[in-house]
Design a protein around this motif. Structure first.
Motif, PDB file in Angstrom:
ATOM      1  N   LYS A 119       0.833  -1.209   0.000  1.00  0.00           N
ATOM      2  CA  LYS A 119       0.000   0.000   0.000  1.00  0.00           C
ATOM      3  C   LYS A 119       0.867   1.259   0.000  1.00  0.00           C
ATOM      4  O   LYS A 119       0.609   2.205  -0.741  1.00  0.00           O
ATOM      5  N   LYS A 120       1.904   1.262   0.834  1.00  0.00           N
ATOM      6  CA  LYS A 120       2.798   2.431   0.906  1.00  0.00           C
ATOM      7  C   LYS A 120       3.493   2.658  -0.435  1.00  0.00           C
ATOM      8  O   LYS A 120       3.610   3.799  -0.897  1.00  0.00           O
ATOM      9  N   THR A 121       3.917   1.576  -1.074  1.00  0.00           N
ATOM     10  CA  THR A 121       4.576   1.690  -2.380  1.00  0.00           C
ATOM     11  C   THR A 121       3.653   2.320  -3.408  1.00  0.00           C
ATOM     12  O   THR A 121       4.055   3.199  -4.180  1.00  0.00           O
ATOM     13  N   MET A 122       2.395   1.893  -3.418  1.00  0.00           N
ATOM     14  CA  MET A 122       1.429   2.444  -4.373  1.00  0.00           C
ATOM     15  C   MET A 122       1.124   3.910  -4.084  1.00  0.00           C
ATOM     16  O   MET A 122       1.054   4.734  -4.998  1.00  0.00           O
ATOM     17  N   LEU A 123       0.939   4.238  -2.816  1.00  0.00           N
ATOM     18  CA  LEU A 123       0.649   5.624  -2.439  1.00  0.00           C
ATOM     19  C   LEU A 123       1.828   6.531  -2.766  1.00  0.00           C
ATOM     20  O   LEU A 123       1.648   7.652  -3.270  1.00  0.00           O
ATOM     21  N   ASP A 124       3.052   6.048  -2.492  1.00  0.00           N
ATOM     22  CA  ASP A 124       4.251   6.842  -2.810  1.00  0.00           C
ATOM     23  C   ASP A 124       4.371   7.054  -4.317  1.00  0.00           C
ATOM     24  O   ASP A 124       4.709   8.157  -4.772  1.00  0.00           O
ATOM     25  N   ALA A 125       4.101   5.997  -5.088  1.00  0.00           N
ATOM     26  CA  ALA A 125       4.194   6.093  -6.551  1.00  0.00           C
ATOM     27  C   ALA A 125       3.175   7.079  -7.097  1.00  0.00           C
ATOM     28  O   ALA A 125       3.476   7.887  -7.991  1.00  0.00           O
ATOM     29  N   MET A 126       1.951   7.041  -6.537  1.00  0.00           N
ATOM     30  CA  MET A 126       0.915   7.955  -6.993  1.00  0.00           C
ATOM     31  C   MET A 126       1.268   9.396  -6.618  1.00  0.00           C
ATOM     32  O   MET A 126       1.073  10.321  -7.421  1.00  0.00           O
ATOM     33  N   GLU A 127       1.797   9.595  -5.411  1.00  0.00           N
ATOM     34  CA  GLU A 127       2.192  10.940  -5.002  1.00  0.00           C
ATOM     35  C   GLU A 127       3.273  11.494  -5.927  1.00  0.00           C
ATOM     36  O   GLU A 127       3.240  12.662  -6.320  1.00  0.00           O
ATOM     37  N   LYS A 128       4.217  10.646  -6.298  1.00  0.00           N
ATOM     38  CA  LYS A 128       5.283  11.071  -7.213  1.00  0.00           C
ATOM     39  C   LYS A 128       4.716  11.429  -8.581  1.00  0.00           C
ATOM     40  O   LYS A 128       5.115  12.427  -9.193  1.00  0.00           O
TER      41      LYS A 128
END
Length: 285
Positions: free
Chosen positions: A208-217
């Motif tokens: 989940k953190k990986t996906m949220l970080d990727a979307m934020e980027k």
């Protein structure tokens, strides 16, 4: 001004009932389950699909028959001057290329948009097309905008089980076995044409953190200076989906978050228990 019909397929996640409310048409995607033919949201519900998946039935996707596609176009052209058809990405199915070929028989009255989207982002293209049509734009103008914006979208997905990626040949049986033992969660992405690997992490929390970080980027860099439509999708339970929605809203306050079930054509390859986050650049109309 020409009267324009908007059409998509059930890969968009738009149900027949919702299509009726929106004033559009949705072509149901065919599935073979143990060699028996079913049509999404016509003779096959989400619940029935996941039940058959749990039973380890042999499920495969197919493309709509040319006859079904042309029959629907002909029906629409009795009432409308032109049809804009927004199928799933050509990178994920040959149905788009087939439709482009068939459209040549309709003297320019049918426009097939290969804007290389699937599920929630495909749905957004349909909503954008409706808005542009209602504003008075021509079919050619609408198609030009959708094609210009076709790659301005991101989807990140993580799966609950490696079983279906193994079954579809996307990972080897050995990798699936090791991944299951180590609780590895692949994060997959769709950036236009196809489903690709993005990252491999341990546990759902890290995924989940990986996906949220990727979307934020993506929002901060790729879509810098633009507004985006933020959305989430899932094949998990409604309760798990609600938790995922709250986590996204906490990370991205101020966004109007759309939440939808992943289309069955994607679910077939990733199985139940998956979650996704998506965005697409807002079209200024």
């Amino acid at each position: 001004m020409n009267k324009i019909a908007i059409m998509t397929d059930s890969n968009s996640g738009i149900t027949q009932k919702e299509a009726e409310r929106l004033g559009i048409r949705v072509l149901p995607m065919p599935f073979f389950i143990n060699d028996e033919l079913f049509y999404e949201d016509i003779t096959l519900t989400q619940e029935e699909f996941y039940q058959r998946l749990a039973e380890d039935a042999d499920i495969s996707t197919s493309q709509p028959s040319p006859a079904d596609v042309m029959e629907l176009w002909e029906e629409l052209l009795e009432e409308y001057d032109e049809v804009i058809h927004i199928p799933m990405s050509s990178g994920l199915s040959s149905s788009c290329e087939t439709a482009i070929m068939l459209a040549k028989e309709f003297d320019g009255r049918v426009h097939v948009v290969d804007n290389q989207r699937i599920s929630v982002t495909q749905r957004q293209s349909v909503m954008d097309a409706i808005a542009m049509r209602d504003k008075g734009m021509s079919a050619d103008e609408i198609v030009d905008v959708l094609m210009r914006e076709k790659l301005e979208a991101s989807i990140y997905i993580t799966v609950d089980t490696l079983k279906y990626l193994k079954k579809g040949g996307r990972i080897t049986p050995a990798a699936a076995a090791i991944g299951t033992v180590l609780n590895l969660k692949p994060v997959l992405q769709i950036q236009g044409e196809k489903l690709d690997a993005f990252a491999k992490v341990r546990g759902i929390k890290a995924a989940k953190k990986t996906m949220l970080d990727a979307m934020e980027k993506d929002i901060r860099e790729r879509f810098a200076g633009s507004q985006v439509n933020l959305a989430a999708a899932y094949t998990c339970t409604e309760e798990e989906a609600g938790v995922w929605k709250r986590e996204i809203e906490e990370r991205f306050p101020g966004y109007e978050l759309e939440m939808d079930k992943l289309s069955l054509s994607v679910s077939c390859h990733i199985g139940p228990g998956a979650i996704a986050i998506t965005c697409s650049r807002k079209i200024e109309i």
